[in-house]
Design a protein around this motif. Structure first.
Motif, PDB file in Angstrom:
ATOM      1  N   ALA A 357       0.697  -1.144  -0.070  1.00 19.69           N
ATOM      2  CA  ALA A 357      -0.100  -0.032  -0.063  1.00 19.69           C
ATOM      3  C   ALA A 357       0.910   1.265  -0.079  1.00 19.69           C
ATOM      4  O   ALA A 357       0.435   2.123  -0.584  1.00 19.69           O
ATOM      5  N   LEU A 358       1.993   1.371   0.841  1.00 19.67           N
ATOM      6  CA  LEU A 358       2.943   2.255   0.840  1.00 19.67           C
ATOM      7  C   LEU A 358       3.546   2.488  -0.796  1.00 19.67           C
ATOM      8  O   LEU A 358       3.369   3.762  -1.021  1.00 19.67           O
ATOM      9  N   ILE A 359       3.986   1.517  -1.114  1.00 17.48           N
ATOM     10  CA  ILE A 359       4.401   1.575  -2.453  1.00 17.48           C
ATOM     11  C   ILE A 359       3.517   2.412  -3.431  1.00 17.48           C
ATOM     12  O   ILE A 359       3.721   3.368  -4.314  1.00 17.48           O
ATOM     13  N   SER A 360       2.322   1.921  -3.515  1.00 16.21           N
ATOM     14  CA  SER A 360       1.269   2.537  -4.445  1.00 16.21           C
ATOM     15  C   SER A 360       1.173   3.912  -4.160  1.00 16.21           C
ATOM     16  O   SER A 360       0.875   4.880  -5.037  1.00 16.21           O
ATOM     17  N   LYS A 361       1.042   4.364  -2.810  1.00 20.36           N
ATOM     18  CA  LYS A 361       0.879   5.859  -2.589  1.00 20.36           C
ATOM     19  C   LYS A 361       1.916   6.625  -2.593  1.00 20.36           C
ATOM     20  O   LYS A 361       1.908   7.689  -3.336  1.00 20.36           O
ATOM     21  N   LYS A 365       2.146   9.823  -5.177  1.00 19.50           N
ATOM     22  CA  LYS A 365       2.522  11.135  -4.760  1.00 19.50           C
ATOM     23  C   LYS A 365       3.853  11.658  -5.561  1.00 19.50           C
ATOM     24  O   LYS A 365       3.899  12.921  -5.760  1.00 19.50           O
ATOM     25  N   TYR A 366       4.645  10.623  -6.189  1.00 19.37           N
ATOM     26  CA  TYR A 366       5.813  11.308  -7.158  1.00 19.37           C
ATOM     27  C   TYR A 366       5.576  11.061  -8.595  1.00 19.37           C
ATOM     28  O   TYR A 366       6.329  11.345  -9.334  1.00 19.37           O
ATOM     29  N   PRO A 400      17.644   8.561 -19.435  1.00 19.82           N
ATOM     30  CA  PRO A 400      16.882   8.759 -18.359  1.00 19.82           C
ATOM     31  C   PRO A 400      15.731   7.632 -18.195  1.00 19.82           C
ATOM     32  O   PRO A 400      15.304   7.027 -19.365  1.00 19.82           O
ATOM     33  N   LEU A 401      15.658   6.968 -17.206  1.00 22.09           N
ATOM     34  CA  LEU A 401      14.792   5.796 -16.846  1.00 22.09           C
ATOM     35  C   LEU A 401      13.561   6.233 -15.973  1.00 22.09           C
ATOM     36  O   LEU A 401      12.138   5.989 -16.562  1.00 22.09           O
ATOM     37  N   VAL A 402      13.689   6.804 -14.919  1.00 24.81           N
ATOM     38  CA  VAL A 402      12.507   7.149 -14.189  1.00 24.81           C
ATOM     39  C   VAL A 402      13.004   8.281 -13.226  1.00 24.81           C
ATOM     40  O   VAL A 402      13.944   8.183 -12.610  1.00 24.81           O
ATOM     41  N   LYS A 403      11.819   9.377 -12.961  1.00 25.35           N
ATOM     42  CA  LYS A 403      12.480  10.400 -11.993  1.00 25.35           C
ATOM     43  C   LYS A 403      11.329  10.395 -10.808  1.00 25.35           C
ATOM     44  O   LYS A 403      10.039  10.134 -10.765  1.00 25.35           O
ATOM     45  N   ILE A 404      12.081  10.244  -9.550  1.00 25.22           N
ATOM     46  CA  ILE A 404      11.364  10.372  -8.374  1.00 25.22           C
ATOM     47  C   ILE A 404      11.668  11.616  -7.712  1.00 25.22           C
ATOM     48  O   ILE A 404      12.580  11.921  -7.333  1.00 25.22           O
ATOM     49  N   LEU A 447      12.060   4.499  -4.275  1.00 23.26           N
ATOM     50  CA  LEU A 447      10.984   5.219  -3.848  1.00 23.26           C
ATOM     51  C   LEU A 447      10.907   5.466  -2.258  1.00 23.26           C
ATOM     52  O   LEU A 447      10.848   6.391  -1.615  1.00 23.26           O
ATOM     53  N   LYS A 448      11.126   4.366  -1.460  1.00 24.30           N
ATOM     54  CA  LYS A 448      11.286   4.428   0.066  1.00 24.30           C
ATOM     55  C   LYS A 448      12.602   5.112   0.482  1.00 24.30           C
ATOM     56  O   LYS A 448      12.504   5.824   1.306  1.00 24.30           O
ATOM     57  N   GLN A 449      13.705   4.985  -0.339  1.00 27.99           N
ATOM     58  CA  GLN A 449      14.761   5.742   0.067  1.00 27.99           C
ATOM     59  C   GLN A 449      14.652   7.144  -0.127  1.00 27.99           C
ATOM     60  O   GLN A 449      15.017   7.874   0.707  1.00 27.99           O
ATOM     61  N   TYR A 450      13.946   7.579  -1.230  1.00 26.83           N
ATOM     62  CA  TYR A 450      13.779   8.836  -1.526  1.00 26.83           C
ATOM     63  C   TYR A 450      12.761   9.571  -0.475  1.00 26.83           C
ATOM     64  O   TYR A 450      12.962  10.576   0.201  1.00 26.83           O
ATOM     65  N   GLN A 451      11.698   8.819   0.092  1.00 28.02           N
ATOM     66  CA  GLN A 451      10.803   9.374   1.087  1.00 28.02           C
ATOM     67  C   GLN A 451      11.769   9.517   2.169  1.00 28.02           C
ATOM     68  O   GLN A 451      11.523  10.474   3.077  1.00 28.02           O
ATOM     69  N   GLU A 452      12.476   8.581   2.544  1.00 27.71           N
ATOM     70  CA  GLU A 452      13.343   8.517   3.901  1.00 27.71           C
ATOM     71  C   GLU A 452      14.369   9.597   4.034  1.00 27.71           C
ATOM     72  O   GLU A 452      14.523  10.446   4.998  1.00 27.71           O
TER      73      GLU A 452
END
Length: 647
Positions: A357-361, A365-366, A400-404, A447-452
């Motif tokens: 659920a967090l990953i989907s959120k 968000k990004y 470029p592959l993906v931007k967070i 994704l989690k690393q960027y949020q952290e």
């Protein structure tokens, strides 16, 4: 490590975050050139007011001394450059990651799982299961074989009877047919638990898979959970040298005295071998069904229904017990148990659902959209299965592959992941699946690393707590290097400290004595007379304990005046004592030897001496720090703080 975390818990009571204060904050005091603001002090004081055990520390002046000492130590730690140590940085990073987990979650999914967990712990299930073992990384072929086998077993169980099939197919290797008995939430792996609770009584579940393999489960019964019990107990342990009947005889004597009307709590204080609970009349901490590792004790406790009910003596691996029910508490309300359940859910397999659920959120968000992975699927070849695959020479790494957020990830970033992934691949998965699985893992991690990395900017509570850990860890390193380790290695100073403080380390006056205890004063007076005639203890017992009644119990030991069998004002002297009133009964003691106050040798008290020496060394060191870093208190600001706290 346990010491470390205990100390951290203590020092964090005085820790504050490193978040900058506004220029409008009033300075409360300075340590050298470092200002400490009123807002900092008030926040920490108010936060920790309920944690302080010593009432004197709630006094503002006393608390200010503790807080000043903390700031002095923190100043010295930074002066020594301890915040630059690689070990400190590693430890902080570890705490940071652990702390961040509490703030990186999906609240809605988490709440749903917590509510489900509450429903599960509120009810017990009785079930058995059949398991076809299967490795988590089994090949598709082996998986299909196992699934077909469990499906066939279910058909047989429906037609022939579950228990008949379960007993027939169990071999303890590839197929297990097991009796599970009663269980509730968090007692089984989550997938198993969920299926069991969703299966009606008398029904057999459809096949399902856990990390152990494929299962079917039959639910035989469901009941409301038994809740929590608070009990008192008297324990007589089987001691070395005792015969097999010594403990049993003693517990039965005590049980007889209870039936004769003597107070359970007084008997526990006087005779129970559980020294932790004896002083409180045998009181144990509350426990729930399945929590104890002593099933005989648990069943006897839950069999008691009304407050004050007392069990007959029962035997466990620890000895013999008599149990008294103090309180029978049903499962608590959801609101009461929610914090505990939230913690359990985060540590359970349920956390995977929260993760999804967090990953989907975070994707929403990004603004993460589907990424075209066709290029990577075309550059894989058979070498990947041999673990010798390399990126092609014309690899488009800079693309470029993906931007967070504001972080751009390139083909090169994902290419490195694929290179390492080939070491983990087993079998011959398709290139499409290999790339897609690797990318999902790569994206989720980033994704989690960027949020952290941005959590401290976004969440004030997280920022405060992280600051507290940051300073607390720093202070621990300082105390360890300056005080604790130094005290351990400075054997000469340690011995000198002992020599200068010998008066603090001694054995008190003790007696070798045999104490007779009875609820009846006439009986104890009779025992005292017989003791004075030097009648053997066994003869006295035979004479006084008649017709199945236990009128007196003897306790023989080396005792200080604080021993549970002796009254507070016991007169230390050799021979038969006078009769004393003790608890709700009476005692008389026959003292065979008085052991005078005796100095404890250094080797016997080295641990205690070291603790006292560390305290002494820390006090001396703090005085040195006060000379090194001048502390100036703004008395006008302090008066305003005191006035505010009194409101």
């Amino acid at each position: 490590m346990k010491l470390k975390y205990y100390v951290l818990f203590f020092v964090l009571q005085f820790a504050i975050s490193g978040i900058a204060q506004t220029s409008k904050d009033e300075v409360l005091f300075t340590v050298a050139d470092d200002a400490v603001y009123v807002s900092e002090f008030l926040r920490v004081y108010n936060k920790n007011l309920n944690l302080v055990q010593d009432e004197s520390q709630k006094d503002v002046d006393e608390y200010l001394k503790l807080f000043t000492n903390y700031k002095l130590k923190l100043k010295e730690a930074k002066a020594q450059g301890l915040h630059e140590k690689p070990s400190y940085k590693r430890e902080l990073e570890s705490y940071k990651k652990q702390l961040a987990k509490n703030y990186m979650t999906d609240a809605k999914v988490n709440d749903a799982l917590v509510e489900e967990a509450y429903n599960h712990i509120s009810n017990d299930i009785k079930a058995n299961h059949i398991l076809v073992r299967l490795a988590e990384d089994a090949s598709p072929q082996d998986t299909l074989v196992a699934y077909n086998k469990i499906r066939d077993l279910r058909k047989r169980a429906v037609n022939e009877g579950f228990e008949i099939v379960r007993k027939q197919v169990h071999n303890g290797k590839t197929v297990f047919g097991e009796e599970l008995g009663w269980f509730s939430g968090f007692r089984m792996v989550y997938k198993f638990e969920k299926v069991a609770y969703n299966t009606p009584v008398g029904e057999i579940s459809e096949p399902f898979r856990t990390r152990f393999g494929y299962h079917i489960v039959k639910v035989f019964d469901k009941r409301k959970a038994r809740g929590e019990r608070t009990v008192k107990h008297i324990m007589i342990s089987t001691k070395q040298g005792d015969t097999s009947t010594d403990a049993e005889t003693r517990i039965k004597d005590i049980y007889t005295k209870i039936k004769q009307g003597e107070t359970f709590e007084d008997l526990a204080k006087e005779f129970s071998d559980d020294k932790n609970s004896a002083p409180s009349g045998g009181l144990l901490k509350p426990f729930s069904s399945g929590q104890l590792s002593v099933p005989e004790f648990e069943e006897a406790a839950f069999a008691l229904q009304n407050k004050g009910d007392i069990s007959e003596p029962i035997k466990t691996n620890f000895g013999w017990h008599i149990i008294k029910l103090e309180n029978a508490k049903p499962i608590g309300a959801f609101k009461e148990l929610k914090p505990e359940l939230e913690d359990k859910v985060k540590r359970d397999a349920r956390s995977q659902l929260i993760e999804e659920a967090l990953i989907s959120k975070l994707k929403d968000k990004y603004g993460i959209t589907n990424t075209d992975l066709s290029y990577f699927k075309t550059i894989l070849n058979e070498d990947f299965y041999k673990r010798t695959w390399k990126l092609p020479e014309d690899f488009k790494g800079a693309a470029p592959l993906v931007k967070i957020g504001n972080k751009q990830l390139t083909n090169a970033d994902f290419g490195d992941v694929l290179l390492s992934q080939q070491k983990r691949i087993r079998g011959t998965q398709s290139f499409d699946k290999i790339v897609e699985d690797a990318y999902n893992s790569f994206l989720n991690t980033n994704l989690k690393q960027y949020q952290e990395e941005h959590l401290e900017e976004e969440n004030k509570d997280y920022a405060y707590i992280l600051g507290e850990y940051r300073d607390g860890l720093l202070l621990f390193d300082l105390m360890e290097s300056t005080i604790w380790e130094a005290a351990k290695t400075d054997s000469v100073e340690l011995k000198a400290f002992y020599e200068n403080n010998k008066a603090n380390y001694f054995w008190p006056v003790r007696v070798n004595a045999e104490v007779a205890s009875s609820a009846n004063k006439k009986v104890i007076n009779k025992v005292a007379k017989l003791m004075k005639k030097n009648m053997p203890t066994d003869d006295i017992k035979n004479l006084v304990n008649t017709n199945g009644e236990v009128n007196v119990i003897f306790t023989k030991d080396t005792m200080a005046t604080t021993h549970q069998a002796l009254p507070e004002k016991f007169n230390i002297s050799k021979g038969v004592s006078k009769v004393y009133k003790h608890n709700s009964g009476y005692i008389v003691a026959n003292v065979s030897e008085v052991l005078p106050k005796k100095q404890k040798p250094y080797e016997e008290v080295k641990g205690l001496v070291m603790s006292d020496y560390q305290t002494h060394k820390e006090n001396v060191w703090l005085n040195q720090l006060k000379e090194k870093y001048k502390v100036v208190v703004n008395n006008d600001a302090l008066k305003r703080v005191k006035a505010e706290l009194k409101q």
